[in-house]
Design a protein around this motif. Sequence first.
Motif, PDB file in Angstrom:
ATOM      1  N   GLU A 113      -7.283  -6.995  -0.778  1.00  0.00           N
ATOM      2  CA  GLU A 113      -8.678  -7.767  -0.613  1.00  0.00           C
ATOM      3  C   GLU A 113      -9.454  -7.009   0.500  1.00  0.00           C
ATOM      4  N   GLU A 114      -8.839  -6.423   1.448  1.00  0.00           N
ATOM      5  CA  GLU A 114      -9.455  -5.953   2.633  1.00  0.00           C
ATOM      6  C   GLU A 114      -9.634  -4.388   2.686  1.00  0.00           C
ATOM      7  N   ILE A 159      -3.337  -5.003  -6.920  1.00  0.00           N
ATOM      8  CA  ILE A 159      -2.772  -3.866  -6.129  1.00  0.00           C
ATOM      9  C   ILE A 159      -2.582  -2.749  -6.905  1.00  0.00           C
ATOM     10  N   ILE A 161       1.922  -1.888  -0.061  1.00  0.00           N
ATOM     11  CA  ILE A 161       3.204  -2.488  -0.265  1.00  0.00           C
ATOM     12  C   ILE A 161       3.077  -3.689  -1.103  1.00  0.00           C
ATOM     13  N   ARG A 214      -2.766 -10.626  -8.343  1.00  0.00           N
ATOM     14  CA  ARG A 214      -2.817 -10.029  -7.070  1.00  0.00           C
ATOM     15  C   ARG A 214      -2.013  -8.742  -7.099  1.00  0.00           C
ATOM     16  N   THR A 240       6.861 -11.707  -2.984  1.00  0.00           N
ATOM     17  CA  THR A 240       6.118 -12.840  -3.294  1.00  0.00           C
ATOM     18  C   THR A 240       4.632 -12.363  -4.248  1.00  0.00           C
ATOM     19  N   THR A 241       4.378 -10.916  -4.350  1.00  0.00           N
ATOM     20  CA  THR A 241       3.197 -10.570  -5.035  1.00  0.00           C
ATOM     21  C   THR A 241       3.500 -10.655  -6.538  1.00  0.00           C
ATOM     22  N   PRO A 294       0.296  -1.566   7.069  1.00  0.00           N
ATOM     23  CA  PRO A 294       1.311  -2.837   6.680  1.00  0.00           C
ATOM     24  C   PRO A 294       0.340  -3.845   6.922  1.00  0.00           C
ATOM     25  N   ASP A 295      -0.642  -4.083   7.579  1.00  0.00           N
ATOM     26  CA  ASP A 295      -1.609  -5.165   7.769  1.00  0.00           C
ATOM     27  C   ASP A 295      -2.895  -5.132   7.140  1.00  0.00           C
ATOM     28  N   TYR A 355      -4.192  -1.284  10.995  1.00  0.00           N
ATOM     29  CA  TYR A 355      -5.514  -1.333  10.629  1.00  0.00           C
ATOM     30  C   TYR A 355      -6.381  -0.824  11.847  1.00  0.00           C
ATOM     31  N   ASN A 356      -6.049  -1.620  12.921  1.00  0.00           N
ATOM     32  CA  ASN A 356      -6.981  -1.328  14.189  1.00  0.00           C
ATOM     33  C   ASN A 356      -6.851   0.022  14.601  1.00  0.00           C
ATOM     34  N   ALA A 359       5.079  -6.885  -2.187  1.00  0.00           N
ATOM     35  CA  ALA A 359       5.980  -7.992  -1.600  1.00  0.00           C
ATOM     36  C   ALA A 359       6.837  -8.635  -2.670  1.00  0.00           C
ATOM     37  N   PRO A 402      -4.039  -5.828   3.251  1.00  0.00           N
ATOM     38  CA  PRO A 402      -4.076  -6.075   2.067  1.00  0.00           C
ATOM     39  C   PRO A 402      -4.903  -5.682   0.935  1.00  0.00           C
ATOM     40  N   LEU A 441      -9.375   1.773  12.615  1.00  0.00           N
ATOM     41  CA  LEU A 441     -10.725   1.216  12.876  1.00  0.00           C
ATOM     42  C   LEU A 441     -11.190   2.129  14.116  1.00  0.00           C
TER      43      LEU A 441
END
Lengths: 421, 316
Positions: free
Chosen positions: B167-168, B199, B186, B195, B190-191, B162-163, B106-107, B188, B165, B110
């Motif tokens: 929510e952001e 997504i 993505i 949530r 665990t998703t 990949p970084d 993401y950076n 996962a 989610p 940005l």
Amino acid sequence: MSTDDHESDTRRDADGTFGEYGGQYVPEALMPALQELEDAYERYVLDNEDGFMDEFRERMRDFGGRPTPLQRADRLSERYGREIYLKREDLLHGGAHKLNNALGQVLLAKYMGKERIIAETGAGQHGTATAMAAAHLEMPCEIYMGRTDINRQRPNVYRMRMNGAEVNPVTAGSGTLKEAINETMRDWATTVERTHYVIGSVVGPHPFPKLVREFQSVIGAEARKQVREQAGRLPDSVVACAGGGSNTMGSFHEFVPDESVALYAVEAGGSSLEIDTESGVAPNSATLSTGTDGVLHGAMTKLLQSREGQIVESHSVSAGLDYAGVGPELSHLVDTGRVTPANVDDDDALNGFHRLSELEGIIPALESSHALGYLEEYHDDLGDLVVVTVSGRGDKDLETVLEETEKRDLEAAPDVEVFDR
Amino acid sequence: MTPEPTAPAFDSDVEAAIRENHPALITYITAGDPSLEDTKAYVEALDRGGSDLIELGLPFSEPIAEGPTIQGAINRALEAGTTPAGFFDLIDDLETDAPLLVMTYYNMILQFGNSEAPCASNSNSEAPRASNSDAASLRNEPTVGPFVERAAEAGLSGIIVPDLPAEEADPLRTACDEHGIDLVFIVAPTTEGERLDRIMSQVSGFAYVQARLGTTGARANVSTATHESLSRLSDYDVPKAVGFGVSEGDHAAEIIEAGADGVIVGSALVDIIADHGAGGAPAADALESKVRELKRGAVRGGDATTDEEQPEPEHP
């Protein structure tokens, strides 16, 4: 602003942001674990469910040695012509404030039913605190540490091993803290279901900045009470060093609503504030003073980065301040003007180290020495009553200090040679 | 409104590439490993070998989602001086049948388009070492708009972060919609639950199903997590492609048979590039034949599914 308002503002807001900073910029696989942690933070830490906070405070007293003293520094007070008080986190078990957070998180992991602890460490202080806490609470523990840091912090590596922790070398990049955090996050993304990641500072994705600050805020809570008892009033200013910012936020948090108290976050100015754009190295870690906004290790915050967004290597004589990011709440408090960012270069930090050792009989950590260096230069700006946090003791730094002192002509350095006499 | 008989079946190039080439093969390599010139030749080889979509990694210095193989590729690309500007120049030059996506952190999105000099260059170390106004004047305003605009202009069809989610992701989702670019999320192991719904309501192009917990990297088998994830996703009408650990044609067959619409292969291809060192046709040839093997595996898995279930045609 009343204390209650302040707390409802910053302890419970669910979105995990501080103004425009903070958030949760992590791989999807970790999001459920962050939700679980946020839930545990609210239940156990904020609401004292199952007596979590009672047990934490009891263990911090009996195992950790809290409360730590607030000591009037008589000779510094005389030297600067004002009242100087030192918050002695160097006297906490392990020799630094790091145990406040490490013990809190390892205990929390136990309450959450996690079976394994992982953590990153730079200089080794957070790693040793986590290893101690894990041994104390009978949790298996693995520490990720950059290869370069392992080589320059051998005593801390042995301390972790003595306490039964595995130490996993990280060879990527420059082999320092940033790479160690990357690798710990990768481990966590693989083992998240039964492992807790004890992050070492007020950095990373929500809820870590709040959770760590909550455990560390005991520093300022004690200091605030102690200074009123001993000096009869609130201080004019509080000065603490800042790397990631855990002792900084720990020292400041309780004072934030006290608008008459000025808060100074002293970063490592290193050897220069300029970034070498050719090599991608910032020979400092003055993130609050010179950084720009971006995302690193799960949070929007101020960073040392190139124009394209690559994170640059930071540098400081103090390994514990050597990080290209900083806690998102500190970034916010700097933008709002509540916290004043400052920085002290390697030379002045070393002078601060020698001065406290010689004048007060306290050998401070090189990290803390930055706050003491600031005091020497700018005490006139700090008012009549000043609290300085001594975040750790300097025994771990003796080799570095001897080596770095030899290279320089420092006004405060003593002649340490005895063997040739 | 009268339906246009000649209208494209999908408004997304990415979704079309998967549906129309079902079962689809999606390939990944890191741009700039070992140089952008080599990447051009390698992408053309991936395209010739039968990739239905190609992901190109734009290297970031802190790749927390990657295993050792792709970390190595990213290091080589950064050491070769790969920049976002050079990356987009490469995309401008590429002409492939397969739509292209960018995968980056993401950076990097940005900071793209910052006109300011790097931090600290205008601070004066002689000045008093405490000031609030300095900090304010040094603030950049990170924003996603310029990156997405340039990506669209270069002809990229989608973005994977990949970084980031769900929510952001609102700012990037909005920018992608403005420029007609897909934003892949993505999913996962665990998703679950709300949530997962969230997504799947934000995703476009395809859902990137992470085959197992952990980082990217070639593995010897297909995990049970893959089968569980695919069954959790079976009710959502978005193409599903499985990545993280897929390295052989047999994996591709098994994953497609388990209900995926596509497979994503990265580290196994990056390994080929790393083994061949700098430059040249041998690596490109090896990539092309690996892609053929993987595509054959995917098709074999697809045939097995068709034999068993005889599903309705996916689209007219």
